[in-house]
Design a protein around this motif. Structure first.
Motif, PDB file in Angstrom:
ATOM      1  N   UNK A   1       0.855  -1.190   0.000  1.00  0.00           N
ATOM      2  CA  UNK A   1       0.000   0.000   0.000  1.00  0.00           C
ATOM      3  C   UNK A   1       0.893   1.243   0.000  1.00  0.00           C
ATOM      4  N   UNK A   2       0.566   2.204  -0.860  1.00  0.00           N
ATOM      5  CA  UNK A   2       1.314   3.460  -0.893  1.00  0.00           C
ATOM      6  C   UNK A   2       1.118   4.221   0.414  1.00  0.00           C
ATOM      7  N   UNK A   3      -0.095   4.161   0.949  1.00  0.00           N
ATOM      8  CA  UNK A   3      -0.444   4.751   2.245  1.00  0.00           C
ATOM      9  C   UNK A   3      -1.300   3.740   2.990  1.00  0.00           C
ATOM     10  N   UNK A   4      -1.285   3.771   4.320  1.00  0.00           N
ATOM     11  CA  UNK A   4      -2.065   2.781   5.080  1.00  0.00           C
ATOM     12  C   UNK A   4      -3.551   2.751   4.734  1.00  0.00           C
ATOM     13  N   UNK A   5      -4.116   3.892   4.336  1.00  0.00           N
ATOM     14  CA  UNK A   5      -5.553   3.940   4.038  1.00  0.00           C
ATOM     15  C   UNK A   5      -5.856   3.752   2.549  1.00  0.00           C
ATOM     16  N   UNK A   6      -4.842   3.477   1.743  1.00  0.00           N
ATOM     17  CA  UNK A   6      -5.030   3.292   0.301  1.00  0.00           C
ATOM     18  C   UNK A   6      -4.891   1.815  -0.049  1.00  0.00           C
ATOM     19  N   UNK A   7      -5.919   1.208  -0.648  1.00  0.00           N
ATOM     20  CA  UNK A   7      -5.845  -0.223  -0.983  1.00  0.00           C
ATOM     21  C   UNK A   7      -4.703  -0.535  -1.956  1.00  0.00           C
ATOM     22  N   UNK A   8      -4.157  -1.722  -1.815  1.00  0.00           N
ATOM     23  CA  UNK A   8      -3.112  -2.212  -2.724  1.00  0.00           C
ATOM     24  C   UNK A   8      -3.739  -2.575  -4.072  1.00  0.00           C
ATOM     25  N   UNK A   9      -2.896  -2.920  -5.031  1.00  0.00           N
ATOM     26  CA  UNK A   9      -3.378  -3.322  -6.349  1.00  0.00           C
ATOM     27  C   UNK A   9      -4.327  -4.517  -6.238  1.00  0.00           C
ATOM     28  N   UNK A  10      -3.944  -5.536  -5.500  1.00  0.00           N
ATOM     29  CA  UNK A  10      -4.791  -6.720  -5.339  1.00  0.00           C
ATOM     30  C   UNK A  10      -6.131  -6.340  -4.721  1.00  0.00           C
ATOM     31  N   UNK A  11      -6.099  -5.507  -3.707  1.00  0.00           N
ATOM     32  CA  UNK A  11      -7.335  -5.100  -3.040  1.00  0.00           C
ATOM     33  C   UNK A  11      -8.242  -4.295  -3.978  1.00  0.00           C
ATOM     34  N   UNK A  12      -7.650  -3.401  -4.759  1.00  0.00           N
ATOM     35  CA  UNK A  12      -8.450  -2.609  -5.716  1.00  0.00           C
ATOM     36  C   UNK A  12      -9.089  -3.502  -6.775  1.00  0.00           C
ATOM     37  N   UNK A  13      -8.339  -4.482  -7.271  1.00  0.00           N
ATOM     38  CA  UNK A  13      -8.881  -5.397  -8.278  1.00  0.00           C
ATOM     39  C   UNK A  13     -10.040  -6.201  -7.685  1.00  0.00           C
ATOM     40  N   UNK A  14      -9.884  -6.700  -6.469  1.00  0.00           N
ATOM     41  CA  UNK A  14     -10.962  -7.467  -5.832  1.00  0.00           C
ATOM     42  C   UNK A  14     -12.189  -6.589  -5.595  1.00  0.00           C
ATOM     43  N   UNK A  15     -11.982  -5.351  -5.193  1.00  0.00           N
ATOM     44  CA  UNK A  15     -13.122  -4.440  -5.008  1.00  0.00           C
ATOM     45  C   UNK A  15     -13.852  -4.216  -6.336  1.00  0.00           C
ATOM     46  N   UNK A  16     -13.104  -3.998  -7.415  1.00  0.00           N
ATOM     47  CA  UNK A  16     -13.724  -3.787  -8.734  1.00  0.00           C
ATOM     48  C   UNK A  16     -14.503  -5.018  -9.184  1.00  0.00           C
ATOM     49  N   UNK A  17     -13.893  -6.207  -9.021  1.00  0.00           N
ATOM     50  CA  UNK A  17     -14.574  -7.446  -9.434  1.00  0.00           C
ATOM     51  C   UNK A  17     -15.844  -7.668  -8.614  1.00  0.00           C
ATOM     52  N   UNK A  18     -15.780  -7.353  -7.334  1.00  0.00           N
ATOM     53  CA  UNK A  18     -16.956  -7.504  -6.481  1.00  0.00           C
ATOM     54  C   UNK A  18     -18.079  -6.579  -6.947  1.00  0.00           C
ATOM     55  N   UNK A  19     -17.747  -5.320  -7.203  1.00  0.00           N
ATOM     56  CA  UNK A  19     -18.775  -4.372  -7.666  1.00  0.00           C
ATOM     57  C   UNK A  19     -19.334  -4.781  -9.022  1.00  0.00           C
ATOM     58  N   UNK A  20     -18.452  -5.201  -9.933  1.00  0.00           N
ATOM     59  CA  UNK A  20     -18.883  -5.552 -11.290  1.00  0.00           C
ATOM     60  C   UNK A  20     -19.782  -6.789 -11.302  1.00  0.00           C
ATOM     61  N   UNK A  21     -19.468  -7.767 -10.471  1.00  0.00           N
ATOM     62  CA  UNK A  21     -20.242  -9.017 -10.498  1.00  0.00           C
ATOM     63  C   UNK A  21     -21.489  -8.953  -9.637  1.00  0.00           C
ATOM     64  N   UNK A  22     -21.392  -8.268  -8.509  1.00  0.00           N
ATOM     65  CA  UNK A  22     -22.506  -8.259  -7.568  1.00  0.00           C
ATOM     66  C   UNK A  22     -22.639  -9.553  -6.787  1.00  0.00           C
ATOM     67  N   UNK A  23     -21.769 -10.512  -7.040  1.00  0.00           N
ATOM     68  CA  UNK A  23     -21.848 -11.825  -6.390  1.00  0.00           C
ATOM     69  C   UNK A  23     -21.239 -11.824  -4.999  1.00  0.00           C
ATOM     70  N   UNK A  24     -20.289 -10.921  -4.773  1.00  0.00           N
ATOM     71  CA  UNK A  24     -19.633 -10.886  -3.480  1.00  0.00           C
ATOM     72  C   UNK A  24     -19.243  -9.457  -3.140  1.00  0.00           C
ATOM     73  N   UNK A  25     -18.980  -9.222  -1.874  1.00  0.00           N
ATOM     74  CA  UNK A  25     -18.458  -7.937  -1.425  1.00  0.00           C
ATOM     75  C   UNK A  25     -17.221  -8.224  -0.597  1.00  0.00           C
TER      76      UNK A  25
END
Length: 162
Positions: free
Chosen positions: A37-61
């Protein structure tokens, strides 16, 4: 319009609620760039990708965490799955480790990504949970250099010689 409103309501009643996934990306050993993480409150690349996939699919959060206290029995009860992108001996207390193992034993999902086999090397129960341990990438033997390639399958890890 009444039929459309009824259909929307009926479909919403049938559609399953999204699964909740606790995403834990702590590195107690080597930290891969994709979880930094660039900053403690900024998600990492993996975390951002998982958040995007969750929003796009609606199957998980996803709920992103680097807090070992999220592994209490009470906290884990809010989730359907735990995802580890981790390394080393994590800062989970013995009761938090036991809560994780009991969570999985109760039928909840555990997803270990990439370096998850290099996590909790001193905890045998974790090795049994993931079903594999990290192996050295290269070995020197009488025949020369042998490269080991790990190929992850849904139900385990197969080591191929090249």
């Amino acid at each position: 319009f009444a039929v459309l409103a009824w259909f929307s309501t009926a479909f919403a009643a049938v559609a399953p609620a999204p699964k909740r996934v606790l995403v834990y990306t702590v590195s107690a050993g080597y930290e891969h760039a994709v979880v930094q993480r660039a900053r403690p409150d900024e998600p990492s690349l993996v975390e951002r990708v998982l958040e995007r996939r969750a929003r796009a699919s609606g199957w998980f959060e996803v709920v992103l965490s680097r807090d070992a206290h999220d592994f209490s029995r009470e906290s884990l009860a809010r989730f359907d799955a735990v995802l580890f992108y981790t390394t080393g001996d994590l800062p989970l207390a013995p009761d938090e480790q036991r809560a994780l193992f009991d969570f999985v034993a109760a039928g909840h999902a555990f997803v270990g990504v990439h370096s998850a086999t290099d996590t909790f090397p001193s905890v045998p129960a974790y090795g049994e949970l993931v079903g594999a341990r990290e192996q050295t990438a290269c070995e020197l033997h009488a025949g020369g250099l042998r490269t080991l390639v790990q190929v992850a399958f849904q139900l385990g890890v197969q080591v191929l010689e090249t």
